[in-house]
Design a protein around this motif. Structure first.
Motif, PDB file in Angstrom:
ATOM      1  N   GLU A 157       0.684  -1.134   0.354  1.00 49.20           N
ATOM      2  CA  GLU A 157       0.143   0.063   0.031  1.00 49.20           C
ATOM      3  C   GLU A 157       0.774   1.280  -0.029  1.00 49.20           C
ATOM      4  O   GLU A 157       2.033   1.161   0.628  1.00 49.20           O
ATOM      5  CB  GLU A 157      -0.955   0.078   1.208  1.00 49.20           C
ATOM      6  CG  GLU A 157      -1.931   1.145   1.455  1.00 49.20           C
ATOM      7  CD  GLU A 157      -2.738   1.338   2.377  1.00 49.20           C
ATOM      8  OE1 GLU A 157      -3.996   1.259   2.511  1.00 49.20           O
ATOM      9  OE2 GLU A 157      -2.385   1.139   3.665  1.00 49.20           O
ATOM     10  N   GLN A 158       0.386   2.346  -0.816  1.00 47.49           N
ATOM     11  CA  GLN A 158       1.271   3.757  -0.684  1.00 47.49           C
ATOM     12  C   GLN A 158       0.055   4.662  -1.324  1.00 47.49           C
ATOM     13  O   GLN A 158      -0.567   4.718  -1.899  1.00 47.49           O
ATOM     14  CB  GLN A 158       2.118   3.519  -1.782  1.00 47.49           C
ATOM     15  CG  GLN A 158       3.021   4.724  -2.061  1.00 47.49           C
ATOM     16  CD  GLN A 158       4.327   4.682  -2.811  1.00 47.49           C
ATOM     17  OE1 GLN A 158       4.543   3.751  -3.509  1.00 47.49           O
ATOM     18  NE2 GLN A 158       5.002   5.839  -2.953  1.00 47.49           N
ATOM     19  N   GLU A 188       5.186   1.968  12.173  1.00 45.04           N
ATOM     20  CA  GLU A 188       4.704   0.963  12.742  1.00 45.04           C
ATOM     21  C   GLU A 188       5.336  -0.473  12.468  1.00 45.04           C
ATOM     22  O   GLU A 188       5.768  -0.522  11.194  1.00 45.04           O
ATOM     23  CB  GLU A 188       3.305   0.799  12.333  1.00 45.04           C
ATOM     24  CG  GLU A 188       2.588  -0.220  13.019  1.00 45.04           C
ATOM     25  CD  GLU A 188       1.086  -0.326  12.565  1.00 45.04           C
ATOM     26  OE1 GLU A 188       0.097  -0.957  13.474  1.00 45.04           O
ATOM     27  OE2 GLU A 188       0.410   0.348  11.481  1.00 45.04           O
ATOM     28  N   LYS A 201       5.021  -4.669  12.542  1.00 49.14           N
ATOM     29  CA  LYS A 201       4.044  -5.900  12.837  1.00 49.14           C
ATOM     30  C   LYS A 201       5.072  -7.154  12.642  1.00 49.14           C
ATOM     31  O   LYS A 201       6.210  -7.076  12.107  1.00 49.14           O
ATOM     32  CB  LYS A 201       2.935  -5.974  11.850  1.00 49.14           C
ATOM     33  CG  LYS A 201       1.904  -4.739  12.468  1.00 49.14           C
ATOM     34  CD  LYS A 201       0.651  -4.784  11.388  1.00 49.14           C
ATOM     35  CE  LYS A 201      -0.255  -3.720  12.007  1.00 49.14           C
ATOM     36  NZ  LYS A 201      -1.405  -3.862  11.166  1.00 49.14           N
ATOM     37  N   ALA A 239       5.201  -6.974   8.738  1.00 46.48           N
ATOM     38  CA  ALA A 239       5.013  -5.825   7.931  1.00 46.48           C
ATOM     39  C   ALA A 239       5.489  -4.744   8.757  1.00 46.48           C
ATOM     40  O   ALA A 239       5.622  -4.630   9.961  1.00 46.48           O
ATOM     41  CB  ALA A 239       3.669  -5.516   7.469  1.00 46.48           C
ATOM     42  N   ARG A 283       5.263  -0.066   8.548  1.00 47.55           N
ATOM     43  CA  ARG A 283       4.730   1.010   7.861  1.00 47.55           C
ATOM     44  C   ARG A 283       5.602   2.147   8.100  1.00 47.55           C
ATOM     45  O   ARG A 283       5.968   2.396   9.213  1.00 47.55           O
ATOM     46  CB  ARG A 283       3.291   1.278   8.522  1.00 47.55           C
ATOM     47  CG  ARG A 283       2.409   2.237   7.669  1.00 47.55           C
ATOM     48  CD  ARG A 283       0.897   2.298   8.111  1.00 47.55           C
ATOM     49  NE  ARG A 283       0.838   2.524   9.370  1.00 47.55           N
ATOM     50  CZ  ARG A 283       0.788   3.851   9.880  1.00 47.55           C
ATOM     51  NH1 ARG A 283       0.612   4.977   9.293  1.00 47.55           N
ATOM     52  NH2 ARG A 283       0.668   3.992  11.316  1.00 47.55           N
ATOM     53  N   SER A 295       7.048   6.388   6.478  1.00 42.65           N
ATOM     54  CA  SER A 295       6.777   7.420   5.866  1.00 42.65           C
ATOM     55  C   SER A 295       7.856   8.407   5.154  1.00 42.65           C
ATOM     56  O   SER A 295       8.959   8.101   5.912  1.00 42.65           O
ATOM     57  CB  SER A 295       5.862   8.631   6.921  1.00 42.65           C
ATOM     58  OG  SER A 295       6.648   9.129   7.485  1.00 42.65           O
ATOM     59  N   THR A 335       3.317   0.721   3.268  1.00 43.61           N
ATOM     60  CA  THR A 335       3.346  -0.292   4.022  1.00 43.61           C
ATOM     61  C   THR A 335       3.980  -1.598   3.164  1.00 43.61           C
ATOM     62  O   THR A 335       3.719  -1.780   2.158  1.00 43.61           O
ATOM     63  CB  THR A 335       1.778  -0.815   4.285  1.00 43.61           C
ATOM     64  OG1 THR A 335       1.076   0.004   4.897  1.00 43.61           O
ATOM     65  CG2 THR A 335       1.975  -2.264   5.047  1.00 43.61           C
ATOM     66  N   VAL A 350       5.797  -5.480   3.208  1.00 42.58           N
ATOM     67  CA  VAL A 350       5.631  -6.871   3.739  1.00 42.58           C
ATOM     68  C   VAL A 350       6.979  -7.402   3.526  1.00 42.58           C
ATOM     69  O   VAL A 350       7.577  -7.589   2.415  1.00 42.58           O
ATOM     70  CB  VAL A 350       4.669  -7.641   3.196  1.00 42.58           C
ATOM     71  CG1 VAL A 350       4.429  -9.043   3.580  1.00 42.58           C
ATOM     72  CG2 VAL A 350       3.014  -6.952   3.309  1.00 42.58           C
TER      73      VAL A 350
END
Length: 141
Positions: A62-63, A85, A87, A90, A92, A94, A113, A115
């Motif tokens: 995702e972007q 972030e 996980k 994954a 995230r 900026s 994001t 992965v």
């Protein structure tokens, strides 16, 4: 380990990166952000050599990009990146593209994001033990 906000790209807008309207085309914003991404990953230990040796990779899933001002031929730009972030499989983060020389006004921002992949299985896999926890500490600081 990298600070929470780090310089990950520095470059120039060339005339051939501009469209018929005279400003940098969106594909070049994305390209400069992509180069910044690999600098950020390298600072986190996800270097190309390590990824190849470990049979791992990263994939953007995702972007979201916001364009704040036009960039013109000759503009000097820098990208500053921040981990947002972490996980199990994954991250995230900026990027903020700034115009150097005019007080650092923001030209564009993007949040991505990514992965972590097992390149043989072609599916998401957990980050190595300890890696994600070290990154989470960076975010807390």
């Amino acid at each position: 380990m990298p600070p929470t906000d780090q310089l990950t790209y520095r470059g120039t807008v060339y005339p051939w990166q501009c469209d018929h309207m005279g400003h940098m085309n969106v594909m070049w914003y994305t390209g400069k952000f992509d180069e910044a991404t690999w600098q950020l990953f390298g600072s986190l230990g996800l270097t190309p050599d390590w990824l190849r040796t470990a049979g791992r990779g990263m994939a953007a899933v995702e972007q979201v990009t916001h364009y704040r001002r036009e960039l013109l031929p000759g503009d000097l730009v820098s990208v500053h990146s921040r981990l947002l972030e972490v996980k199990e499989k994954a991250i995230r983060f900026s990027h903020e593209m700034r115009v150097d020389g005019d007080g650092g006004s923001v030209a564009a921002t993007t949040i991505l994001t990514g992965v972590f992949l097992d390149t043989a299985l072609r599916k998401a896999t957990p980050f190595p033990p300890g890696m994600a926890s070290r990154w989470a500490e960076l975010i807390e600081r």
